[in-house]
Each structure stands twice: as structure tokens, then as C-alpha cells.
Design a protein around this motif. Sequence first.
Motif, short mmCIF file in Angstrom:
data_model
loop_
_atom_site.label_atom_id
_atom_site.label_comp_id
_atom_site.label_asym_id
_atom_site.label_seq_id
_atom_site.Cartn_x
_atom_site.Cartn_y
_atom_site.Cartn_z
N PHE A 210 0.03 -2.34 -5.59
CA PHE A 210 -0.84 -1.45 -4.83
C PHE A 210 -1.84 -2.24 -4.01
CE2 PHE A 210 -2.74 -1.89 -9.06
CZ PHE A 210 -4.04 -2.28 -8.76
N THR A 211 -2.21 -1.64 -2.89
CA THR A 211 -3.18 -2.27 -1.99
C THR A 211 -4.57 -1.76 -2.30
OG1 THR A 211 -2.98 -0.53 -0.32
CG2 THR A 211 -1.42 -2.36 -0.19
N ALA A 212 -5.55 -2.40 -1.69
CA ALA A 212 -6.94 -1.97 -1.87
C ALA A 212 -7.13 -0.55 -1.34
CB ALA A 212 -7.88 -2.94 -1.16
N ALA A 213 -6.45 -0.26 -0.23
CA ALA A 213 -6.56 1.08 0.35
C ALA A 213 -5.97 2.13 -0.59
CB ALA A 213 -5.86 1.13 1.70
N GLN A 214 -4.84 1.80 -1.21
CA GLN A 214 -4.23 2.75 -2.16
C GLN A 214 -5.12 2.94 -3.38
OE1 GLN A 214 -0.50 0.62 -2.55
NE2 GLN A 214 0.61 2.23 -1.42
N GLN A 215 -5.71 1.88 -3.82
CA GLN A 215 -6.61 1.98 -4.97
C GLN A 215 -7.83 2.83 -4.62
OE1 GLN A 215 -8.34 -1.71 -6.34
NE2 GLN A 215 -8.49 -0.95 -8.45
N ALA A 216 -8.36 2.64 -3.41
CA ALA A 216 -9.52 3.43 -2.98
C ALA A 216 -9.16 4.91 -2.86
CB ALA A 216 -10.04 2.90 -1.64
N GLU A 217 -7.98 5.20 -2.31
CA GLU A 217 -7.54 6.58 -2.19
C GLU A 217 -7.38 7.22 -3.55
OE1 GLU A 217 -6.38 10.14 -0.42
OE2 GLU A 217 -7.38 8.35 0.40
N SER A 218 -6.86 6.44 -4.52
CA SER A 218 -6.72 6.95 -5.89
C SER A 218 -8.09 7.31 -6.46
CB SER A 218 -6.04 5.90 -6.77
OG SER A 218 -6.02 6.32 -8.12
N GLY A 219 -9.07 6.47 -6.20
CA GLY A 219 -10.42 6.76 -6.69
C GLY A 219 -10.99 8.02 -6.07
N LYS A 220 -10.72 8.24 -4.78
CA LYS A 220 -11.21 9.45 -4.12
C LYS A 220 -10.60 10.71 -4.73
CE LYS A 220 -12.07 7.28 0.39
NZ LYS A 220 -11.67 7.24 1.83
N ILE A 221 -9.30 10.63 -5.04
CA ILE A 221 -8.64 11.81 -5.64
C ILE A 221 -9.23 12.09 -7.01
CG2 ILE A 221 -6.45 12.66 -6.55
CD1 ILE A 221 -5.04 11.29 -4.28
N PHE A 222 -9.51 11.01 -7.80
CA PHE A 222 -10.13 11.22 -9.11
C PHE A 222 -11.49 11.90 -8.95
CE2 PHE A 222 -7.40 7.80 -11.09
CZ PHE A 222 -6.86 8.62 -12.07
N ILE A 223 -12.26 11.42 -7.99
CA ILE A 223 -13.60 12.00 -7.78
C ILE A 223 -13.49 13.47 -7.40
CG2 ILE A 223 -15.62 11.94 -6.28
CD1 ILE A 223 -15.28 8.89 -6.16
N GLU A 224 -12.55 13.79 -6.50
CA GLU A 224 -12.37 15.20 -6.10
C GLU A 224 -11.95 16.06 -7.28
OE1 GLU A 224 -10.08 16.12 -2.65
OE2 GLU A 224 -10.70 14.31 -1.59
N ALA A 225 -11.06 15.54 -8.11
CA ALA A 225 -10.60 16.30 -9.27
C ALA A 225 -11.76 16.57 -10.23
CB ALA A 225 -9.48 15.55 -9.97
N ILE A 226 -12.58 15.55 -10.46
CA ILE A 226 -13.71 15.70 -11.37
C ILE A 226 -14.72 16.69 -10.80
CG2 ILE A 226 -15.67 14.49 -12.40
CD1 ILE A 226 -13.82 11.98 -12.51
N GLN A 227 -14.95 16.62 -9.49
CA GLN A 227 -15.88 17.55 -8.86
C GLN A 227 -15.39 19.00 -8.96
OE1 GLN A 227 -16.12 15.89 -4.92
NE2 GLN A 227 -17.97 14.69 -5.38
N ARG A 228 -14.10 19.19 -8.88
CA ARG A 228 -13.54 20.54 -8.97
C ARG A 228 -13.44 21.04 -10.41
NH1 ARG A 228 -10.56 21.83 -4.06
NH2 ARG A 228 -10.63 20.06 -2.64
N HIS A 229 -13.53 20.13 -11.37
CA HIS A 229 -13.41 20.50 -12.77
C HIS A 229 -14.72 21.13 -13.25
CE1 HIS A 229 -12.01 20.33 -16.92
NE2 HIS A 229 -13.16 19.73 -17.26
N SER A 230 -14.77 22.45 -13.25
CA SER A 230 -15.99 23.16 -13.63
C SER A 230 -15.89 23.83 -15.00
CB SER A 230 -16.31 24.23 -12.57
OG SER A 230 -15.23 25.14 -12.44
#
Length: 735
Positions: free
Chosen positions: A642-662
Motif C-alpha cells: 500500500f502507498t501513503a495515499a492509500q493508507q491516508a484514505e483508509s484513515g479517512k474512511i475510519f474517521i468517517e465511520a467513527i463519526q457516523r457511529h452514534s
Amino acid sequence: MANSLRDIFHKKLIPVTFERTVGLFGATTIGVGALMGAGVYVLIGLAAGVAGPSVWISYVLCGGLAFLTTLLFAEMAKLVPISGGGYAYAYQSLGSLGGFVTGWFLALGSIFACGLYAIGFAEYFTALFGYEVPAFGVKATAGGLVLLSSYLNAKGTAGADRIQNLLTWGNLAILIILLLGAALFLQPALAVPTFQTGYSGTFSAIGIIYISFFGYQLIANNADEIREPTVIIPKAMKLSMGIAFVFYLLVAVVSIMIIPWQELAKSSAPLADVATAVFGGFGWLLISLGGVLAAAGALNSTLLSQGRQIYAMGRDRFVPDLLGKVHEGAKTPRAAILAGGILILVFLLLFDLAFIAKAANFCLLVSLLPVSLALRQIYRTQPERRPKALWKRILPELTFVANLGLLFTLDWLSLFFGLQLTLIGAGVYFFYARKRVFRQETGFQLTLSDEGRRIHLRSTERILMPVANPNTQQSIFELCHALLASKGGEIIALHVVNTPEQVDFRTALSESDQSLELLERTALWPTAKGVKVKPVIRASHKLGMGIVHAAEEENCDITVMGYAGKSAKPATLNLLEQVLNKAPTDFIFFRLQGSGTAFQPKRIAVSLGSRLNLNLMVRLAGALATQFGGTVTFLNILPQDFTAAQQAESGKIFIEAIQRHSARALYNTQVMASDNPIDTLVEKSGEFDLLIVGTTKVGFLQRMVVGNFTTQLTERAHCSVAIVRVKPIARRVSI
């Protein structure tokens, strides 16, 4: 609940219908009442102003053309003896578009006609008091009569038929007195030269008075209440038209030979002037009373029949369902009658007498064109039903040409207004009615609850839960219930009865005891506060489309379906494919590991991928974890390199999922690296009770339900799997 559900089912399976109590005299009274209304008391003046002394010729020509259409309707009444009149004839023979065109313009024409009759009543009623009433007072009086007549007809007052008899035949008795008295005072010189306004004036007057010859067809609107409709309706139509024609012609001749046509044209109550010239003050009182009786009788008769017209369209779902119901106690289409009354009041406020008459003529003339085509279609497709007489065989063509010609006698303003009504009708049909009617024709649905049908404003969420397999029923219910538990909503528990083409829908439902058992079971399960279960049963020729149509009917947001075991049967896959592609909802496809009797997932994993489905995936996971006291794991798989960009995108998806987890449930995250994500997820699935995956694919090859990746994962996973797909916006707005 079980007993009440069955009681509701059997009650709704047998529809509330009208009672057949009307004979030949009653049917003829309906026709004469509608025919002999304001046309003879009010329109004679407007017509005389256009045609001059030749107005009686206008009545002869108009009556002859109208009688052709009477014969057309009489013939159709024999072939299609159901309530709805011309609308029903066109719908049965030409399909939904032909039926809607006829019904749309026939309903509007009848409503405009009621406005005309109400104004006629008001003009003559206020004349009884001997002084001139301002225009707003006339309209207020007309509106009051509309409200009263609407109320009485909707209520189904006992003795209403006797009131109609008094209004109709009392009016004719007064006209007979007028004609007999006027015979002694005729001045033939007033009627010559005949064509003082030219031949064009004679023909133009037809466009004004045609509405006077239209009431006969309203008899067919009441077909469900008439004994022996195939015999009585044709007779009543011809009798009522014959009676009206004789009276119209005699009144026209007498009027222009008693009062100069120029004075008739200026009068708001022309027949009262004629009676005053013959009988003095008594004549004015007599004819004012006759005008009151005639207009009230015509309004009452037309309002009654146009209510049946709107009811027939509501029954067939061209207009809201509420308008297609028969009130159980009153045995009347109460909602349809009241809706018609409201529209009459609106038209009274917006338009004057001359415009209302022309608008009514336009609508009624247009409504006749599809009926001519309907009879032609019957003769063409069913040669055995063609009559032997040549004139009867060409009756469809004759009436079509005649009514089309009459349509173009109207002025440009009427035609332009008619074009606007046509465009509005086209919008109603193509954006509202067409799909509703298609769903009606391909299925039949009963809601097994005591609540009346509501207009869904999407204030609460609605989840469609098709039920068929008792082994998975409760598990799928728990999933639906978890989604709604925190905010409330409604679970639509649906069972579709697959019905062969040759079997009637109601018959198919009457033999569906197993369906009721499934729905009863669902209705008995406990729910959180604010969560309701609505049992629905539908008969459909195609199982998948039955589910799709139920989702549209109930305005659902999510459809949840599934099966138990490793692999689904081909029939199940085909069903899921059809619903996934066509339902206007989000979709959750559920494959249950094991028998499904104890589905209580505590270890729930969400495979993060496309953001399109992220919100629903996270919501589903949190809802189930909260319901069963579990935890949520957010998974993401990166390539080995994986590239740095892919790793960063993965982190963004995790953050979005956590934000949506209410939800009130603990969560954790896991990142894995693999070049074979399917094998990795399959192996990882053994650690969980439920794996939630999203998909965007809708193409299917070789038993693919939601795409190759998710199909393999669904069948190979060691735990239950939920596949989530959010429906595109275009699909949502297409219903």
C-alpha cells in the motif's frame, strides 16, 4: 391480535358495494334531472344572443348530434355494465391512457356543469325576492346550495330519491304550464328573418348549449346501483334524451316568439321574462320557482353521478385511494362526493357563467372521443358483438366526427383553457397515476390494520420486510426492529401470494391461510416504543414485482430480505435480483448462518469500502450491537504494497465511520494488508457473528446477486452476512 387480524382480512377482502335499488323510473329521473337544468333556464339567453331567432335550429342540430352519442352510450352500457360511465367504457377497451383521458375530462366537465347549475339556481332563487342581488351574493347562494347538496348526497339521506323526483318532475310540470300559456301569445314575426346573426351564429350557439344535452350519460355512472343495468340503462338514456329534446325545442321556439331575441340575450333570467310576458307577476313567480327546481335537480343529479365518476377513478387508482372508497354505513362514495363539491366551489369563485359553460362543453366533448374509439375497438376485436344494422356499425365513427366537429365550434379562449387542462392531466397521469394503475392491474393489496390509509409524508422511517420462511422470519424481524428501535418507525410485514394469470386476485387471497399465520406471528412479537408493525398481504402475478410494488405502495425507505444456509436456490437469487434492481428503496440482503432461530449477533464487523453505503452499514452495525449488547469492529483491507495515499484514505474512511457511529455500543478498528481481500475476509469472518459489506454493483452473471466479490463472500463466510446497497436517487424519485 391474531383474531382481529383475521377479522380485518376477511372484512377487507369483501369490498363495500352499492345496493341495486334504482329501476327504470329512477334512472330516467337521474337523466332528466341532469338534462333539464340551467340549460333551459339560463343558456337559452346566451344562445339567443349568438344565434338570434335561429336558436331553435341550434337546438335541433345539437339535439340530433347528442342523440347519436346517446345511442353510443346506450350500446356501451349493454357491453360494459359497470359503474363509471364513459370512463369505465374507455378504460375497459382502450387501457389506462384512454380511461384516464375520458375520466379526467368527464369529471372536470361534470364539476363545471355543477357550477353552471348552481349559478342558475342562485339567479332564479334570488329573483324570488323581487330585487337584484349583487354578483357576490349570487355566487354565495350558489356555493351554499353546493355545500348542502354535497352534504346530503355524501350522507346518503333517506328519501333523497323522492326529493330528486319532486325537483325533476316538478320542473317539467312548470314548463308544461308555461308552454300551454305561451301558445296563446306567440308572435311568429319575432322569429323572422331566421338567420339574423348568420349561419355561423347558429353553429356557434351549439358550443354554448351542448352541455344541456349531456346529462343522459350520467345514468351510466350509477350502473352499480341500477337493477338490470344492461336493460334499464339504455332505455333510461333514450327516454331522458327524448324528453329533454322535446322540451328544449318547444321552449326555444316559444321564447323567441314571445320576447325579441335581443332582450333574451341581455337577461340573466330569460325564461322568467318569457313567463312574465305570458302570465304577468304570477308568471315571474312560477318560472322562478321552476328555475329553482330545475337547477337544484340538475345539480343534485349531476353531483350524485360525478361522485360515482370520481369514485370509479379512485377505485382504479387514477386518483387517491380515499376517493375510491364506499362509506360502509351510508353506502355512498362520501369522499369522492365531498371532493367534487370542493372543486365546484373553487370554480364558482374563479370563473363567470359563460366561461363555466364553455369549459364544461370542452371537457365533456373531449371525454366523448375515447368512448367512440372504445366502441370501435370492441367491434374490431370482438366481431361477434357487432350489430347487424349498418348505422350501428358505423356509430363510433359518426359520433367521433360529430363531437370533434362540435369541439371546434368553441372559441379560442375555451380551447386554450382546455389545452391547459390537458397539460395538467398529462402531468397527473404520467407522474402520478400511470404507475399506480399498473400496480393495481398487476396485483391486489390489503393492509391488515384498523388504521385508515394515510398519506405518507416520510415523517417516520418505513422498512419493508417480506416474510415467507418461518425459519428466518424472526431473525430478519430482529434486524428490522434494531434499525428502528432508537427513533421509531414502521415495519411493513409483507407476504406476497404468487397468483397465476388466470386466477382472480381476491380468490387467491381468500385461500391464503398460511400467509395469515406468518403475518400473525410477526404482529405478536414485542417492539420498542414508537415501533409499529403493519401487516400487509398482496396478490401478484410475479413474486418479485409484488415486493417492488408493495415497497412503492407503502413508500418504504429500506427493504430487508434474506435466506438461511450456505447457498440460496436459483429461484431465491432471481427474486433477490429483481427486487434489488427495481425497488425504490435502500436494500439489505441478509444471509443467515444456521437455522436462524436464535440470531443475536454480539460480534459485528463492518468491512469499509465505498462511502456510498457507509452510513447505512454503520447504522445497521450500531443498531444491532446496541440491541444485543455487542461490539462493532470496523475493518479495512489494504494491498500488501500500500502507498501513503492509500493508507491516508483508509484513515479517512475510519474517521468517517467513527463519526457516523452514534449508537451506544463500543467499537474498535482493524487494518489488514492482503492482496486477496476475499480470502482474508472469509478467514476473518470466523471471529464474528455478523459481517456487514456494502456493494454498488447491479449487473448479474452466473448467479451473481450483488456482484462477484460480495456473492463469493456471502457464500463462503463462516458467519451471517448482511449486504447493504443504497439505492441511487434516480431510482427513488422514479415511482
